[in-house]
Design an enzyme around this catalytic site. Structure first.
Site, mmCIF file in Angstrom:
data_model
loop_
_atom_site.group_PDB
_atom_site.id
_atom_site.type_symbol
_atom_site.label_atom_id
_atom_site.label_comp_id
_atom_site.label_asym_id
_atom_site.label_seq_id
_atom_site.Cartn_x
_atom_site.Cartn_y
_atom_site.Cartn_z
ATOM 1 N N HIS A 1 5.823 4.779 6.579
ATOM 2 C CA HIS A 1 5.392 3.893 7.672
ATOM 3 C C HIS A 1 4.932 4.687 8.897
ATOM 4 O O HIS A 1 4.982 4.189 10.016
ATOM 5 C CB HIS A 1 6.501 2.899 8.056
ATOM 6 C CG HIS A 1 6.713 1.840 7.009
ATOM 7 N ND1 HIS A 1 5.995 0.674 6.971
ATOM 8 C CD2 HIS A 1 7.526 1.803 5.928
ATOM 9 C CE1 HIS A 1 6.378 -0.057 5.937
ATOM 10 N NE2 HIS A 1 7.297 0.614 5.268
ATOM 11 N N ALA B 1 5.718 -1.200 -8.192
ATOM 12 C CA ALA B 1 6.855 -0.268 -8.132
ATOM 13 C C ALA B 1 6.731 0.675 -6.943
ATOM 14 O O ALA B 1 7.505 1.611 -6.801
ATOM 15 C CB ALA B 1 6.948 0.527 -9.430
ATOM 16 N N GLY B 2 5.735 0.441 -6.101
ATOM 17 C CA GLY B 2 5.557 1.287 -4.924
ATOM 18 C C GLY B 2 4.879 2.608 -5.247
ATOM 19 O O GLY B 2 5.009 3.578 -4.515
ATOM 20 N N SER C 1 1.584 2.757 -5.646
ATOM 21 C CA SER C 1 0.198 2.554 -5.218
ATOM 22 C C SER C 1 -0.752 2.212 -6.345
ATOM 23 O O SER C 1 -1.855 2.761 -6.424
ATOM 24 C CB SER C 1 -0.331 3.785 -4.471
ATOM 25 O OG SER C 1 0.320 3.889 -3.280
ATOM 26 N N SER C 2 -0.330 1.300 -7.179
ATOM 27 C CA SER C 2 -1.250 0.867 -8.233
ATOM 28 C C SER C 2 -2.486 0.202 -7.616
ATOM 29 O O SER C 2 -3.584 0.305 -8.171
ATOM 30 C CB SER C 2 -0.547 -0.083 -9.201
ATOM 31 O OG SER C 2 0.127 -1.101 -8.502
ATOM 32 N N GLU D 1 -7.987 -3.666 1.172
ATOM 33 C CA GLU D 1 -6.628 -4.157 1.479
ATOM 34 C C GLU D 1 -6.631 -4.990 2.761
ATOM 35 O O GLU D 1 -6.037 -6.063 2.814
ATOM 36 C CB GLU D 1 -5.647 -2.989 1.666
ATOM 37 C CG GLU D 1 -5.429 -2.122 0.451
ATOM 38 C CD GLU D 1 -4.464 -2.720 -0.557
ATOM 39 O OE1 GLU D 1 -3.836 -3.752 -0.261
ATOM 40 O OE2 GLU D 1 -4.351 -2.154 -1.652
ATOM 41 N N ASP E 1 -2.051 6.034 0.819
ATOM 42 C CA ASP E 1 -2.155 5.816 -0.621
ATOM 43 C C ASP E 1 -3.536 6.211 -1.140
ATOM 44 O O ASP E 1 -3.664 6.870 -2.172
ATOM 45 C CB ASP E 1 -1.892 4.344 -0.955
ATOM 46 C CG ASP E 1 -0.545 3.869 -0.453
ATOM 47 O OD1 ASP E 1 0.265 4.712 -0.037
ATOM 48 O OD2 ASP E 1 -0.313 2.648 -0.462
HETATM 49 C C1 GLA Z 1 2.319 1.238 1.666
HETATM 50 C C2 GLA Z 1 1.011 1.356 2.430
HETATM 51 C C3 GLA Z 1 0.837 2.753 3.039
HETATM 52 C C4 GLA Z 1 2.058 3.172 3.832
HETATM 53 C C5 GLA Z 1 3.342 2.906 3.036
HETATM 54 C C6 GLA Z 1 4.583 3.132 3.856
HETATM 55 O O1 GLA Z 1 2.310 2.068 0.549
HETATM 56 O O2 GLA Z 1 -0.085 1.077 1.581
HETATM 57 O O3 GLA Z 1 -0.323 2.791 3.843
HETATM 58 O O4 GLA Z 1 2.096 2.554 5.077
HETATM 59 O O5 GLA Z 1 3.402 1.588 2.519
HETATM 60 O O6 GLA Z 1 4.688 4.462 4.205
#
Ligand code: GLA
Length: 367
Positions: free
Chosen positions: A16, A104-105, A107-108, A141, A153
């Site tokens: 963040h 799952a975080g 960045s798919s 996005e 990402d």
């Molecule tokens: C997501 C967002 C990123 C970043 C993260 C947190 O993955 O796409 O831009 O802000 O959350 O670090």
């Protein structure tokens, strides 16, 4: 036939901070999305999601304003933005399949939109730079999905390098590759397999809280443009200008930026233990100050402290579910995976997935 691989990403530390013009430390991974493309003679872009056997066609002569959702919305958004830039598209067929777990975080979504644009760029020889492609992915996005994300990402997916992490300065947008020594450690992800609703709105809410913090602080510090420009002592000095909630959000960001720099210093000395301590502090801030964790993520991080052979752990990505990232000594890896799986299943009735990460190359053409 053109084949493109578009990877997901991990982030070692710096969460963040990207949309606050700060520092992040991500890397591309060997899991990702594979695209296959070829031109056709029609004035249509035919797309097929192999994993879910779903097809759609985007007509170039008669564009529909259909209410797209899911992957189709990412593609539609990307095509719209390319055309808004005055780029003349031609018909092609595109199919894709993924080895990245969705939600799952990892960045798919960045892998999807950026990989699609990268593939079109190659197929139609558009001459777009990786940075431009990343910014298009971010615009998708912002304008089509409604998530006001930063650039981490997209930059990580497009610019990653094998066995290398990226120090990205999100203010200057300069990317500095840093090679790391992974001889004795494994980067292990543990997927909680939960994604709590409201994650998107909470994300935008955090972003707005930081922006509000900057605007209030600017009354005292007119030269600042973002939380990147504020020192910890200045933040404390003007604490009374902020509500408790906004102060906490700003405090987390200012401290996290410093942790990225300290973490890089630790890695330059191959000191994963010192790096791991920063990860724990990062998680604490994300959970208690920034409030983007959840009970499943907190549980896994707490567990990690009780297990032998783990040097650091924290939640990764936007939060509210997804994965934790753990630095594990190689000789403890198998035991740790078993212990995590047992404890998490017992607590939540869900068997977590675990992935030992291979840091791979950014988006590329496959032979
Ligand atoms: C997501 C967002 C990123 C970043 C993260 C947190 O993955 O796409 O831009 O802000 O959350 O670090």
């Amino acid at each position: 036939m053109l084949h493109i691989f578009s990877p997901g990403r991990i982030n070692l530390i710096g969460e963040h901070t990207d949309y606050n013009q700060g520092y992040v430390l991500p890397a591309a991974i060997s899991k990702g999305i594979q695209f296959s493309l070829e031109k056709n003679d029609a004035n249509t872009i035919n797309c097929y999601a192999e994993d879910i056997k779903e097809a759609t066609a985007f007509s170039l002569s008669n564009p529909s304003s259909k209410d797209y959702t899911g992957w189709q919305l990412y593609f539609w958004g990307a095509l719209q933005i390319l055309q808004q830039k005055g780029i003349k598209l031609q018909g092609f067929n595109c199919s894709f399949s993924s080895t990245l777990p969705i939600g799952a975080g990892l960045s798919s979504s960045a892998a999807l939109s950026c990989g699609f644009v990268f593939a079109i760029n190659k197929l139609l020889h558009l001459g777009l730079s990786r940075k431009t492609i990343a910014l298009i992915g971010q615009q998708v996005e912002h304008e089509f999905i409604g998530v006001k994300c930063g650039i981490m990402d997209q930059f990580a997916s497009l610019m990653g390098e094998k066995d290398t992490i990226l120090k990205i300065d999100c203010k200057s947008q300069v990317v500095a590759p840093i090679s790391i020594n992974q001889q004795n450690i494994t980067i292990l992800l543990i997927n909680t397999k939960v994604k709590h609703s409201l994650a998107e709105s909470a994300y935008n809410h955090r972003r707005n809280a930081c922006q509000e913090g900057v605007e209030l602080l600017q009354k005292h510090l007119p030269n600042i443009q973002s939380l990147r420009d504020i020192s910890l002592s200045e933040l404390h000095e003007f604490k009374s200008a902020l509500s408790d909630d906004i102060f906490q959000k700003c405090l987390y960001v200012v401290e996290e930026n410093q942790r990225v720099l300290d973490g890089i210093d630790a890695l330059s000395k191959n000191n994963w233990a010192a790096f791991g301590e920063k990860m724990y502090l990062s998680h604490h801030g994300l959970s208690k100050l920034y409030e983007v964790s959840c009970k499943e993520l907190d549980f896994l991080v707490e567990q990690s402290k009780a297990l032998e052979g783990i040097l650091g752990a924290r939640m990764m990505g936007g939060g509210f579910g997804g994965c934790t990232i753990n630095i594990v000594q190689n000789d403890a890896l198998n035991t740790v995976i078993q212990q995590f799986s047992y404890a998490y299943e017992k607590q939540f009735g869900i068997m977590p997935e675990t992935y030992a990460v291979n840091i791979g190359a950014g988006t590329h053409v496959c032979s």
